[in-house]
Design a protein around this motif. Structure first.
Motif, short mmCIF file in Angstrom:
data_model
loop_
_atom_site.label_atom_id
_atom_site.label_comp_id
_atom_site.label_asym_id
_atom_site.label_seq_id
_atom_site.Cartn_x
_atom_site.Cartn_y
_atom_site.Cartn_z
N ALA A 156 13.28 37.44 46.08
CA ALA A 156 12.31 38.51 45.81
C ALA A 156 11.76 39.09 47.11
O ALA A 156 11.62 40.31 47.27
N LEU A 157 11.45 38.21 48.07
CA LEU A 157 10.95 38.68 49.36
C LEU A 157 12.04 39.46 50.11
O LEU A 157 11.76 40.52 50.69
N VAL B 215 14.46 41.16 48.85
CA VAL B 215 14.64 42.46 48.20
C VAL B 215 13.56 43.44 48.67
O VAL B 215 13.85 44.61 48.95
N LEU B 216 12.32 42.98 48.78
CA LEU B 216 11.24 43.86 49.24
C LEU B 216 11.48 44.34 50.66
O LEU B 216 11.31 45.52 50.98
N VAL B 217 11.89 43.42 51.54
CA VAL B 217 12.12 43.79 52.93
C VAL B 217 13.34 44.71 53.06
O VAL B 217 13.30 45.74 53.73
N GLY C 83 14.66 46.62 50.84
CA GLY C 83 14.41 47.94 50.27
C GLY C 83 13.76 48.88 51.25
O GLY C 83 14.00 50.10 51.22
N CYS C 84 12.94 48.34 52.15
CA CYS C 84 12.29 49.19 53.17
C CYS C 84 13.31 49.85 54.07
O CYS C 84 13.09 50.96 54.58
N GLU D 140 16.38 41.28 57.62
CA GLU D 140 16.41 40.89 56.21
C GLU D 140 17.58 39.98 55.88
O GLU D 140 17.47 39.07 55.05
#
Length: 338
Positions: A252-253, A255-257, A259-260, A285
Motif C-alpha cells: 500500500a505504501l 503504491v502511494l509513492v 503513484g506520485c 519506490e
C-alpha cells in the motif's frame, strides 16, 4: 545520422570536459544511487527461498550488484557514440574514462559475479548466461527497438531475484514467481520513463524508442499500465507469502509513492526534467517494493532494517549526482515541452 545528430555531435566535440579524475569517472559510471536495488532484489529472492546462512545471503546480495555494475560499464561502452551526441559530459565521451577501461571493468564485474554464483550453486549458470546476454543485447540490439529494450531491462531485474534465490537453494521456489514478474513489469515501466527523459538524444541518435515513435504521452500511459500490473503481481505474491499482512501493508505504501511518479508526468506536463524526477521517484519506490517482498518473507522489522538505510543513501546520492549525470551542466532547466 540526422542533421540534428550531426549538430549535436559537433557540439559534443566542442563541449568542455567536466572536472574529476579517473576514480570520479568510475563512481559516476556505477550510478551508486541505483546499486542498492539489485542488492535488495537478490536479498528478497534469497529470503523467499528460505535463506538464512550469512555466506549464501552475502552472495545473494553481491552477485547481482556486480552484474548490475557490469551492465553500467558495458552499457556505457556500447552507448559511447550515442552519449557523445546527447550526453558528452558522461565519463567516456568526456575523455575521463577510456572505452577500453570501461570494457575491462565490465568484463571483470561479470567474471566476479560468475565466480560467486557458480561457487554456491552451479545450476545458476544458465540464468547467469541469460543475464549476461541481456546486458549485451540491451545496448547492441534492443535499446533502439522500442518496447523490446524496456522489457529487456525489466527481465534483468527478475533474473537478479532468481540469482538471489539460487544462492541459497538449488532451484527458485514457485512462490518467487509473482514477485519476479512484478519486478520485470516495474522495471520495464521505469526504464520506459527513462526513455521519455532521453527522447531528444535518442531521436538525434536514430534510436526508435517508444516516445520517439509514438510520443511521450503514449510512453507515459504505457509505463503506467505496466506499473499497475507490477503492483497487482506483487499483491498476488503476498497471498502465498509467509507474512501476507506485512507484504500487503508495505505494498500500500509503495503504491502511494509510485503513484506520485506518474502525477509528475501527467498529460500536458511531460518534459525531460519532469521525466527525470518521475524516474527518481520510481528508483526510490522500487527499493520500497523490494522491501515489501522482504517483509513478506522475513517480517517488517527485517525489511525496515535493510531498506531504510539503503533508501536514505540512495536519495542523498540521487540529489547530489543524478541530474549532473543525465544532463549537461549548461542544459538549462529543461522545462520546455518536448
Amino acid at each position: 545520422m540526422t542533421a540534428d545528430g550531426r549538430t549535436l555531435r559537433a557540439d559534443a566535440r566542442a563541449a568542455p570536459r567536466r572536472g574529476g579524475g579517473t576514480w570520479q569517472a568510475h563512481w559516476e559510471t556505477w550510478r551508486p544511487y541505483t546499486t542498492w536495488h539489485p542488492a535488495l532484489l537478490g536479498l528478497a529472492g534469497a529470503l523467499v527461498a528460505g535463506g538464512s546462512s550469512p555466506g549464501p545471503l552475502a552472495v545473494a546480495l553481491l552477485a547481482p550488484v556486480l552484474g548490475w555494475l557490469a551492465g553500467h560499464y558495458l552499457g556505457d561502452y556500447f552507448d559511447r557514440d550515442l552519449d557523445a551526441i546527447a550526453k558528452p559530459h558522461r565519463p567516456i565521451p568526456s575523455g575521463r574514462l577510456t572505452p577500453r577501461a570501461a570494457l575491462t571493468c565490465g568484463i571483470a564485474c561479470v567474471a566476479g559475479s560468475l565466480v560467486l554464483t557458480i561457487v554456491v550453486n552451479w545450476r545458476t549458470l544458465p540464468v547467469f548466461a541469460c543475464a549476461v546476454a541481456g546486458i549485451i543485447t540491451y545496448s547492441r540490439l534492443f535499446k533502439q527497438r522500442g518496447l523490446a529494450g524496456n522489457l529487456n531491462r525489466g527481465v534483468l531485474s527478475a533474473l537478479a531475484m532468481v540469482v538471489g534465490a539460487m544462492a541459497v537453494a538449488p532451484w527458485p521456489p514457485w512462490a518467487l514467481l509473482p514477485a519476479a514478474l512484478g519486478f520485470a513489469l516495474h522495471d520495464t515501466a521505469s526504464n520506459l520513463i527513462g526513455t521519455v527523459r532521453d527522447v531528444d538524444g535518442d531521436r538525434a541518435g536514430g534510436y526508435r524508442s517508444v516516445p520517439v515513435r509514438h510520443g511521450t504521452a503514449t510512453a507515459v500511459r504505457t509505463a503506467a499500465v505496466l506499473w499497475l500490473s507490477a503492483m497487482v503481481a506483487v499483491g498476488v505474491g503476498a497471498v502465498v507469502a509467509d507474512r501476507p499482512a506485512a507484504q500487503f501493508g508495505g505494498l500500500a505504501l509503495a503504491v502511494l509513492v509510485g503513484g506520485c511518479a506518474f502525477v509528475v508526468v501527467r498529460p500536458g506536463t511531460v518534459t525531460p526534467r519532469r521525466a527525470l524526477r518521475s524516474h527518481e521517484v520510481l528508483v526510490a519506490e522500487r527499493m520500497l517494493l523490494a522491501g515489501v517482498v522482504v517483509a513478506g518473507a522475513a517480517g517488517p522489522l527485517v525489511a525496515g532494517a535493510v531498506v531504510l538505510p539503503a533508501l536514505v543513501s540512495s536519495l542523498v546520492m540521487q540529489a547530489r549526482m543524478r541530474a549532473r549525470h543525465e544532463f549537461p551542466a549548461d542544459a538549462g532547466d529543461g522545462e520546455d515541452t518536448p
